[in-house]
Design an enzyme around this catalytic site. Structure first.
Site, PDB file in Angstrom:
ATOM      1  N   GLU A 147      19.718  20.493  36.451  1.00 28.10           N
ATOM      2  CA  GLU A 147      18.564  21.215  37.002  1.00 28.10           C
ATOM      3  C   GLU A 147      17.256  20.810  36.324  1.00 28.10           C
ATOM      4  OE1 GLU A 147      19.665  25.395  36.848  1.00 28.10           O
ATOM      5  OE2 GLU A 147      20.535  25.247  38.845  1.00 28.10           O
TER       6      GLU A 147
ATOM      7  N   ASP B  35      28.124  28.428  41.309  1.00 28.91           N
ATOM      8  CA  ASP B  35      27.171  29.091  40.412  1.00 28.91           C
ATOM      9  C   ASP B  35      27.279  30.622  40.437  1.00 28.91           C
ATOM     10  OD1 ASP B  35      25.144  29.647  38.739  1.00 28.91           O
ATOM     11  OD2 ASP B  35      23.533  28.976  40.040  1.00 28.91           O
TER      12      ASP B  35
ATOM     13  N   GLU C 204      22.949  38.277  38.413  1.00 29.37           N
ATOM     14  CA  GLU C 204      21.988  37.442  39.135  1.00 29.37           C
ATOM     15  C   GLU C 204      22.236  37.447  40.640  1.00 29.37           C
ATOM     16  OE1 GLU C 204      21.839  33.361  37.832  1.00 29.37           O
ATOM     17  OE2 GLU C 204      20.526  32.777  39.480  1.00 29.37           O
TER      18      GLU C 204
HETATM   19  C1  BDP Z   1      21.580  29.527  37.709  1.00 29.73           C
HETATM   20  C2  BDP Z   1      20.325  30.288  37.456  1.00 29.73           C
HETATM   21  C3  BDP Z   1      19.356  29.580  36.565  1.00 29.73           C
HETATM   22  C4  BDP Z   1      20.071  29.066  35.329  1.00 29.73           C
HETATM   23  C5  BDP Z   1      21.254  28.218  35.728  1.00 29.73           C
HETATM   24  C6  BDP Z   1      22.124  27.795  34.553  1.00 29.73           C
HETATM   25  O1  BDP Z   1      19.697  30.560  38.687  1.00 29.73           O
HETATM   26  O2  BDP Z   1      18.330  30.473  36.246  1.00 29.73           O
HETATM   27  O3  BDP Z   1      19.216  28.350  34.518  1.00 29.73           O
HETATM   28  O4  BDP Z   1      22.097  28.946  36.562  1.00 29.73           O
HETATM   29  O5  BDP Z   1      23.177  28.377  34.381  1.00 29.73           O
HETATM   30  O6  BDP Z   1      22.518  30.465  38.112  1.00 29.73           O
HETATM   31  O7  BDP Z   1      21.756  26.893  33.827  1.00 29.73           O
END
Ligand code: BDP
Length: 685
Positions: A264, A337, A365
């Site tokens: 990401e 996720d 989340e």
């Molecule tokens: C996702 C979230 C994000 C996190 C990412 C992670 O939206 O904010 O940074 O995972 O786990 O679920 O690195």
């Protein structure tokens, strides 16, 4: 009898205690007197003794002996209890034994003499807290560790809060905490911040809790202005070694580093043409002399991959066996996720020569933030007890990660914390149960969600409406009228959320960014497709679902037989994962004979009905709860119900455009118009 009971209730309601939820599951009960014998002295043992004295609910005037006899059957952190003795091989073991003894006294569970060893060596919270005090995906206020100004100044109030936090964690066996966000700021490694880390570590240490930090892989370039952060570059290697040495010079029992790399947009070894193993091993070598570990995350995916669900496996399996023994690969429970429901990640059990640890998300989340009442223990239990078949039947995710099957050097489990500065810590009183459940499952991977809910309710709510009522019938009335129905509500709550959000294997159809409400239609042209819902639900006139079978992306091929074949065939695939693995026509016939479309409608509707029934359960529980917590939960449930209806209407009306089929007539009609929801989307929940 009835009259007497009503009088007790009335009395109870009149003597409501002010309750802000801050005491969590550690509600104070007037103790009976007890004498403690303990030959050794240490800060941890002092806490153990104090806890026993302040919480003793056993026989009055009893004597309890704490001993450290070096008993070989007792493992790291483990203990052995009888009514009057606690044996362990370490001070921390004694402390865990004390909390277990007190819990059993309060919940009236028998105290038996068997050895109680934890499932995982490291039981760790991950805080996604930023140096400015904000918390990524935090719904309970700002960080308890960091704040915008005066980062350096440690106040007495800070220390008091950290101590309460440490105590709560120790009481459920958590022994590590990562103090900052995986999207790490390089600031965390600067002297000022490390000094604050030292202060936190000092408060947490007597409670047996080690601190860890998340680091940004490009820190050498960002902080020391090195030309590169290439993990094979000598200067970079030396920089990390010196940094690690500096950390240990001020925090001698520092736990280690957590890294989100090449994920990401975060920098990582791949920016320099290196592998995850190159990056992780470089840090592991720096930590090795001090006994530290690296938790290297496997949460990786790129926009170009045809199926995001396959990518972590594809990247990490070729590296199996190439990591140092103080590296643990941290794997999210599912391949995408933290969705309301995912199958387990195929990496569990498949990486046979590398330590692997599960990562769960305690903060909600994707599960209604701190508003929806969703008890997550059943979700984690489902993952931990899933059979990977990797080493024959019974190779559950739990057994593949807790050292039972693979002789990994270290075992660990992590949970992304839901803790903030809110007075009740978690934003919703019931969200505390998820923190509690994570600790309990990390300690004993085979605990059942029902037992965890039972314990938590007894510890958190017994006598909550009246200060320590000792009326003869109160316990029975409380169990029948509060414990059983509320426990059932908790146990049903995760399935309810799956039903009104993402039934039958649907996933990732939530609103962009906030990840709260529904937005299955959201797909701006300039956005990465794998960040948009249509990539995942694939709804069209011909059907719905992601084809991950051998005729599609073949994600099923990452699972071991006989699971791979089972998932590959829609007739054998568990229906809860149907649309995760299959793209099926709207009139596909489900096991109960309904069409897929009708079943989807019934599932969404049953989610709504379940939340309505939770409201009834909670309203009936009013006589047993203090007014502050009662009203807070009641209001959240009202919101949850409105949200569930919105999810149902939004998803059914949107998918109906493709199915062109009527919503079955005994289901409640939508109360929203799709256009209105879309117009207001993301702002109107
Ligand atoms: C996702 C979230 C994000 C996190 C990412 C992670 O939206 O904010 O940074 O995972 O786990 O679920 O690195």
């Amino acid at each position: 009898m009835k009259f007497l009971f009503s009088c007790i209730l009335l009395l109870a309601t009149l003597t409501l205690r002010a309750q802000d939820g801050h005491s969590l599951w550690l509600q104070h009960k007037t103790p009976k007197s007890v004498t403690i014998i303990c030959a050794k002295k240490s800060p941890t043992l002092s806490i153990a003794i104090q806890e026993l004295k302040e919480g003793w609910q056993g026989k009055a005037d009893a004597t309890v002996t704490l001993t450290i006899p070096k008993n070989k059957t007792i493992g790291f952190d483990g203990f052995k209890l009888t009514e009057n003795t606690i044996e362990a091989n370490s001070d921390n073991g004694i402390l865990y034994g004390v909390y277990e003894l007190l819990r059993r006294q309060q919940t009236q569970e028998a105290i038996t003499g068997e050895v109680n060893n934890p499932s995982y060596e490291m039981r760790i919270l991950n805080h996604w807290d930023n140096p400015d005090g904000s918390v990524e995906r935090g719904y309970a206020g700002n960080s308890i560790f960091w704040r915008n100004n005066d980062a350096l100044v440690v106040t007495e109030q800070d220390k008091k809060l950290w101590q309460e936090y440490a105590r709560a964690n120790a009481s459920i066996g958590i022994n590590g905490t990562v103090l900052n966000n995986v999207n790490a700021s390089p600031l965390i490694l600067t002297a000022d911040y490390l000094n604050r880390v030292k202060a936190i570590a000092e408060v947490l240490r007597p409670y047996g809790i080690k601190v860890y930090l998340s680091v940004k892989f490009s820190s050498p370039a960002l902080l020391a202005k090195l030309k590169t952060s290439d993990p094979l570059n000598t200067e970079v290697i030396e920089w990390w070694k010196a940094k690690v040495k500096e950390i240990y010079s001020i925090i001698p029992d520092f736990g280690g580093l957590l890294v989100k790399a090449s994920s990401e947009g975060q920098p990582g070894p791949q920016d320099f043409g290196r592998t995850h193993a190159d990056g992780a091993n470089m840090l592991a070598d720096a930590l090795k002399p001090f006994g530290g570990i690296v938790m290297w995350r496997a949460f990786v995916y790129s926009p170009n991959d045809k199926d995001r669900a396959k990518q972590a496996y594809n990247e990490f399996i070729p590296l199996d066996g190439k990591f140092r023994d103080n590296v643990i690969i941290q794997v999210k429970n599912g391949p995408i996720d933290f969705q309301p429901r995912e199958p387990f990640s195929a990496l569990f059990g498949a990486m046979k020569n590398t330590s692997v640890m599960p990562e769960f998300q305690i903060t909600q989340e994707y599960l209604g933030h701190a508003i929806h009442l969703v008890f997550l223990s059943p979700m984690w239990e489902e993952c931990l007890q899933s059979d990977t078949y990797q080493e024959g039947e019974g190779s559950t995710v739990a057994r593949c990660t807790d050292g039972s099957i693979f002789k990994q050097k270290h075992t660990a489990i992590a949970g992304v914390a839901n803790i903030g500065l809110d007075s009740n810590w978690c934003g919703n009183d019931f969200a505390q149960a998820n923190w509690y459940a994570f600790g309990r499952l990390a300690w004993n991977v085979n605990l059942k969600s029902q037992q965890i809910a039972d314990e938590w309710l007894k510890l958190t709510f017994y006598n909550a409406a009246s200060n320590e009522t000792s009326a003869t019938n109160y316990a029975t009335e409380w169990a029948n009228n509060f414990l059983l129905p509320v426990r059932q509500m908790m146990l049903d709550s995760r399935e309810a959320a799956v039903n009104y959000m993402t039934p039958l294997g649907l996933h990732h159809i939530m609103a962009a960014n906030e990840h709260y409400g529904p937005q299955p239609w959201w797909a701006p042209k300039d956005w990465r497709p794998d960040w948009t819902p249509p990539y995942y639900h694939q709804a069209s006139k011909d059907g719905i679902g992601f084809n991950r079978t051998t005729t599609g992306s073949d994600a099923v091929g990452q699972y071991h037989e006989p699971l791979a074949s089972q998932l590959n065939n829609p007739k054998n695939c568990p229906e809860k994962f149907l649309l995760w693995f299959h793209h099926l026509p709207w009139n596909y016939s489900m096991k109960n004979g309904r069409t897929l479309w009708d079943e989807l409608c019934y599932r969404y509707d049953s989610g709504v009905q379940q939340v309505r029934s939770f409201q009834k359960t909670w309203d009936k529980a009013q006589p047993y709860v203090d007014s502050v917590r009662f009203i807070a939960v009641q209001q959240n449930l009202r919101m949850q119900c409105r949200n569930a209806i919105l999810w149902k209407d939004a998803c059914l009306l949107y998918f109906q455009q493709f199915s062109q089929m009527p919503i079955p007539f005994h289901i409640e009609r939508p109360v929203h118009n799709l256009d209105d929801i879309i117009k207001n989307d993301r702002r109107n929940y």
